[in-house]
Design a protein around this motif. Structure first.
Motif, short mmCIF file in Angstrom:
data_model
loop_
_atom_site.label_atom_id
_atom_site.label_comp_id
_atom_site.label_asym_id
_atom_site.label_seq_id
_atom_site.Cartn_x
_atom_site.Cartn_y
_atom_site.Cartn_z
N GLY A 81 4.77 6.67 -4.48
CA GLY A 81 4.27 7.80 -3.71
C GLY A 81 4.43 7.63 -2.21
O GLY A 81 4.88 8.55 -1.51
N PHE A 107 2.28 2.95 -9.77
CA PHE A 107 1.13 2.15 -10.17
C PHE A 107 0.09 3.10 -10.77
O PHE A 107 -0.51 2.80 -11.79
N HIS A 108 -0.09 4.25 -10.13
CA HIS A 108 -1.09 5.23 -10.59
C HIS A 108 -0.31 6.41 -11.19
O HIS A 108 0.03 7.34 -10.48
N ARG A 113 2.03 13.58 -10.86
CA ARG A 113 2.57 12.82 -9.73
C ARG A 113 4.07 12.55 -9.87
O ARG A 113 4.82 12.68 -8.91
N ARG A 147 3.01 0.36 -13.95
CA ARG A 147 4.33 0.00 -13.44
C ARG A 147 5.22 -0.61 -14.52
O ARG A 147 6.42 -0.71 -14.35
N ASP A 167 3.11 -3.26 -5.12
CA ASP A 167 1.93 -4.09 -5.32
C ASP A 167 2.31 -5.25 -6.24
O ASP A 167 3.21 -5.12 -7.06
N ASP A 185 8.06 -4.76 3.23
CA ASP A 185 6.62 -4.94 3.26
C ASP A 185 6.21 -5.51 4.61
O ASP A 185 6.70 -6.57 5.02
N ASN A 203 8.31 -1.79 9.15
CA ASN A 203 7.80 -0.51 8.67
C ASN A 203 8.93 0.21 7.94
O ASN A 203 10.06 0.32 8.46
O1 PTJ Z 1 2.42 5.56 -5.66
P1 PTJ Z 1 1.89 4.44 -6.49
O2 PTJ Z 1 0.89 4.91 -7.53
O3 PTJ Z 1 2.97 3.63 -7.14
O4 PTJ Z 1 1.07 3.44 -5.53
C1 PTJ Z 1 1.69 2.95 -4.36
C2 PTJ Z 1 0.77 1.97 -3.62
C3 PTJ Z 1 1.43 1.64 -2.28
C4 PTJ Z 1 -0.59 2.61 -3.38
C5 PTJ Z 1 0.60 0.71 -4.48
O5 PTJ Z 1 1.87 0.16 -4.75
C6 PTJ Z 1 -0.31 -0.32 -3.80
O6 PTJ Z 1 -1.52 -0.34 -3.97
O7 PTJ Z 1 0.33 -1.18 -3.00
P2 PTJ Z 1 -0.39 -2.38 -2.16
O8 PTJ Z 1 -0.84 -3.46 -3.08
O9 PTJ Z 1 -1.39 -1.81 -1.22
O10 PTJ Z 1 0.85 -2.93 -1.38
C7 PTJ Z 1 1.57 -2.13 -0.48
C8 PTJ Z 1 2.14 -3.03 0.60
O11 PTJ Z 1 2.91 -2.23 1.45
C9 PTJ Z 1 1.06 -3.72 1.49
O12 PTJ Z 1 1.39 -5.09 1.63
C10 PTJ Z 1 1.17 -3.00 2.84
O13 PTJ Z 1 0.94 -3.87 3.93
C11 PTJ Z 1 2.61 -2.54 2.81
N1 PTJ Z 1 2.85 -1.30 3.59
C12 PTJ Z 1 2.05 -0.22 3.69
N2 PTJ Z 1 2.62 0.74 4.45
C13 PTJ Z 1 3.82 0.25 4.83
C14 PTJ Z 1 3.98 -1.06 4.27
N3 PTJ Z 1 5.08 -1.79 4.45
C15 PTJ Z 1 6.09 -1.24 5.19
N4 PTJ Z 1 6.01 0.01 5.73
C16 PTJ Z 1 4.91 0.77 5.59
N5 PTJ Z 1 4.85 1.99 6.15
#
Ligand code: PTJ
Length: 265
Positions: A81, A107-108, A113, A147, A167, A185, A203
């Motif tokens: 997402g 993940f969700h 979605r 996932r 994640d 990441d 980013n």
């Molecule tokens: O859409 P879904 O259901 O598959 O869920 C996606 C998320 C991102 C919510 C899910 O994969 C999740 O919970 O991820 P995490 O465990 O929070 O990991 C996401 C990682 O991306 C973290 O380490 C953040 O620091 C990193 N991050 C967040 N925004 C950015 C980023 N890295 C690069 N660019 C960004 N804009």
């Protein structure tokens, strides 16, 4: 004023606010999971420490990632997402430049979605999107979230998988299956950042356009030259250099305490 936002471009954090507004709007369209907002905030915090610019180790990782995607036999770009909300156009461009398939992998997996993300990718010009609904009929063992459900024509059969903003445990699962994993990441400490073969600590909003142009630049190179780029890349070095940049930047700023120029108070 920018039409995307109610915040003036004069605002010192206007770009960051504009991006926040975009991800927030995509909660309503179902593209973004609520947890995606938390993930975004975590990324922003690391970006602050990084200095909000693409670093030399991130550039090296981008070049290695482009070369890896170009020499792959069955590359797949895994789309969640957050990435769909932030860089749908660049995902489609990268898919065209490298011949990689696009697959929704969440993940969700909440109702609607997958279709919402497919819609955003199609609107950006994608011709085919894998992993939607019943198409995600294969399973990756030892991954304990939604996932694990992948498309047998996509991630399941891929040799290289691009998993930006991922994640935890799936990267390990994919590596155990013998696939090469590339991620973006901002947190070099995350499990995905640590386990991936190539980690772009940047980013995704800055990294994706660079990755597309790097793939276009390297497209005409001989496979041996691309292989050489991949073989000479070290992810341990890239992670170590990224962490050092964060530490050094904080070290410099800590000497000042107040590092921003004061406004007229
Ligand atoms: O859409 P879904 O259901 O598959 O869920 C996606 C998320 C991102 C919510 C899910 O994969 C999740 O919970 O991820 P995490 O465990 O929070 O990991 C996401 C990682 O991306 C973290 O380490 C953040 O620091 C990193 N991050 C967040 N925004 C950015 C980023 N890295 C690069 N660019 C960004 N804009």
């Amino acid at each position: 004023m920018n039409e995307d936002t109610h915040v003036s471009s004069e605002h010192p954090r206007s770009e960051s606010i504009r991006i926040r507004e975009r991800v927030t709007r995509h909660v309503e369209t179902k593209v973004l999971a609520l947890a995606g907002l938390i993930a975004h905030g975590r990324g922003e915090a690391f970006d602050y420490i990084l200095g909000e610019e693409t670093t030399p180790p991130a550039k090296k990782a981008i070049t290695a990632a482009a070369a890896t995607l170009l020499i792959a036999e069955r590359p797949v770009l895994s789309v969640n997402g957050n990435v769909a909300a932030l860089c749908a156009d660049e995902l489609v461009e990268l898919s065209e430049a490298t011949g990689a398939a696009l697959e929704v992998n969440l993940f969700h997996r909440l109702p609607g979605r997958e279709e919402a993300i497919e819609g955003v990718l199609m609107e950006a010009g994608a011709k085919e999107v894998l992993g939607v609904g019943g198409a995600a009929s294969a399973k990756i063992d030892e991954v304990f979230s939604d996932r694990r459900r992948v498309d047998p024509r996509g991630i399941y059969a891929a040799d290289v998988v691009f998993v930006p903003l991922e994640d935890g445990d799936r990267t390990e699962g994919l590596i155990r299956m013998g696939k090469r994993v590339i991620t973006v990441d901002l947190n070099p400490l995350s499990r995905t950042a640590q386990y991936a073969n190539i980690t772009i600590v940047d980013n995704v909003v800055r990294a994706m356009p660079l990755l597309v142009s790097e793939a276009e630049r390297l497209k005409g190179e001989a496979p041996e030259a691309l292989r050489e780029i991949v073989d000479s890349y070290s992810n341990v070095e890239a992670l170590s250099d990224s962490m050092r940049i964060m530490v050094e930047r904080l070290g410099e700023l800590s000497k000042k305490g107040v590092y921003l120029e004061p406004h007229d108070l």
